[in-house]
Design an enzyme around this catalytic site. Sequence first.
Site, PDB file in Angstrom:
ATOM      1  CB  CYS A   1      47.156  25.354  50.520  1.00  0.00           C
ATOM      2  SG  CYS A   1      47.322  24.990  52.357  1.00  0.00           S
TER       3      CYS A   1
ATOM      4  CG  HIS B   1      23.320  42.176  55.374  1.00  0.00           C
ATOM      5  ND1 HIS B   1      22.383  41.802  56.062  1.00  0.00           N
ATOM      6  CD2 HIS B   1      24.420  42.203  56.126  1.00  0.00           C
ATOM      7  CE1 HIS B   1      22.662  41.826  57.329  1.00  0.00           C
ATOM      8  NE2 HIS B   1      24.046  41.927  57.508  1.00  0.00           N
TER       9      HIS B   1
END
Length: 855
Positions: free
Chosen positions: A768, A462
């Site tokens: 976008c 992580h």
Amino acid sequence: MSACPLSLVAPVTGITMRLGDVPDPVFAGGELGQGVALDPLEASLHAPCDGEVVQCARTGHALSLRTEQGIEVLLHLGLDTVELQGEGIELLVEVGQWVKAGDELCRFDPELLAERARSLITPLVVTDAAGWQLEHVVDTANGRVERGEPLMHLVAAESSEAAVQAEPMGAWRERSVSLALENGLHARPAARLRAIVQRHAVEMRLLHAATEANAASVSALMNLGLSAGSRVVLQARGEAAEAALDGVVLLLTTPEGVQPVADAAVPSVPSAEVDEGEVAGLVASPGLAIGKPMVLSLPLPEVPYAGRGEALEREALEGALQRVGETLESAREQAVQRGRNTEAEIIEAHLAWLEDPGLSDAARARIEAGRGGGQAWREALDEEAERLRATGNALLAGRVADLHDLQRHVMAEFAESDAAPTFDLPEGAILLAVDLSPSQFVDLLEYAPAGLCLKGGGVTSHVAILARSRGIPCLVAMGDALDGVKGEQAVLDAQAGRLETAPDDARLATVRRKLADEAERRAVERAEATSSAVTRDGRSIEVAANIGNSDEAYLAAESGADGIGLMRSEFLFLGRDSAPDEAEQRREYQTSLAALDGKPVIIRTLDIGADKQLAYLRLPEVPNPALGVRGVRLWHDQPQLLDTQLRALLGVEPLSTLHIMLPMVSEAGEVARVRERLEAIATQLGVVERPRLGAMVEIPSAALCAASLAETADFLSIGTNDLTQYALAMDREDPHLASRADVLHPGVLRLIQATLEGAAGRCPVGVCGAAAGDPLAAALLVAMGVDELSVEPARVAAVKAEIRRLDAASLAREVPALLAMPNAESVRRRLAERHSDAATTISDSTTTISERTSS
């Protein structure tokens, strides 16, 4: 012979109604169980039976009782009352307390709840019938009952062998699968597996080799040591056993996917060949840095070793776990709201571990042996960490830092000193540590570290994920060779996988020059970020920002964005128990408009579907969510969500800068229907001005029908991610197809061309999707004729700079040839060659300017 029936009596005087008529799909659909609902006519709820209180919601709106027979009954005061956070509700009982039928459980303010909650309708649900059958005593369709009047009987099923055989609910259902998760069954998929089991309210176990794991325990699941290719047997029982097995099979047989681009070049092992003064490691986050190497050491909090008695210490541990859980949940919600989905997933995995019954049981056993709560938790997690290391699985071993993170959080609740440990670090240091937990990493960000070097960890840990997301160079798995590293300056080359502990002056000068060149380039781009982006041949292109919430709107404004090209409104709806009301939505939208100070803001209406579920709006699971009910298609079945969102949008000022964009549009009729609804609501509200209404082009049919779409919509915005997925029939989440699902495929480019040609002279067209931030794709899109590119705020300055270096007219002349190429690779290769030639010319010009300046 059947046992005597058990009666459930009315917990309040009120009007009854069928559970299926409750305006909430979770209760109405029977997902929680069978029962009845009441509309209260008095201000307190009472026990419907004798039983132990086994659950009380933190907000007081729900509680569960368990009878002597093992039957569990849920009493849920009102709908969406969790939003009140306990306001207006007074609980009179606590978990572990035994109550008699008719005992008062809670009091509430009916006027406050009626005004603030969606409804006072109170479901009474048998969530675990424990083999008993439910029989209604009263007519549940709008009849009045007095408190204490029998509502339902629960009758025990026949105990004969024939009856047992006729009732298949207790039978185990079984599947056998081969694990497709590239990284094995680690924390996050284990947490997801447990969530599937909980959602379907079944019992499940996993069998591998000679080991069995209860699916309720994340630790037990991880301790199976399952890796890619492992065979595992799944067994489940309960009413929804087959559905739960389907969900778990899909989870375990679907590859997780690769990490972001930064992971693609990560070496599998550090090279054994290193020069003197170098330490090798795995590249967890690429980059280059110079800084003072600083050893980071942080001891665990000091906690009492001996306990004060089993009852006190168990209560203290439960309280500590609850407080840490609330803190983590708050952090998870904030991460979701800020669009930091990676961080949210990591925190969610930590929450699953915190609730792991295996860890809790291990800690309680140590409390029974005389330990204090903090010490018991420390020992339980130390033991679990050793088990993970012993698996030999590098990914599971990489989760040890996460366990130590939880260990530190909970032990801090028992700390003998209130003084929080602090870091004594200069800014810009290269930090050396055995390992880091995610929370430690976040705490260290205020010191602006130049880089990280860890003895342990892995490229999928992580901390590695967080370092990549923050752009901090990081090496892991460096081992004991990191011991003794010191000095005033070191070079962290997180491209080659080296920490250079004694760089000479020439090497330092070279690295500083590279860093300075990069910093100078970024500084120049930032200085010019607020200026217009005009190509060398005179075309002006708007460069807007994609954002996930109103906080990021200010970041977009600071980055020099010409507006907001895409504000994803999903952040308002995710990670909560009920939909946001009109006032909350309006505040967020208004904040975004204010941040951009008159520049256009495009807000996309809720884009949710079976692929992105809401806890309070469960849509049917479908084989291919990308082709199911999502985006604008949702409004047919959930018109109230659209109405509330449109009302909130129409309440902002000024409406002249607001643009509303509809996702997943396939035809002009969908835009027309929403425009009609927008007009009707605006008339109701007395709003004179109208915002612009646009559509996303994500579906091939929308691209091919762009002319009719442009007649109905005020603007179009191409969502290249989904358009590529649908055009090529390649799942954008499939890692095996990731390299081939390229927007530069000639087929996708032809759909973009069709959109631009259909909209020409009718309405502007923007992009976008991710392609807007890809230097090669963006250049081609501008050359093809798009009017706007919308990118992440951090990319605004760089994209504007790239546009200013572009000769769009020259590239436009090559478009027909590019569209005629056989595949995406050939298009990308040609554009890369052209980009390289242009970059060399600009680099030569920059060098000449630099030399002239220095002389």
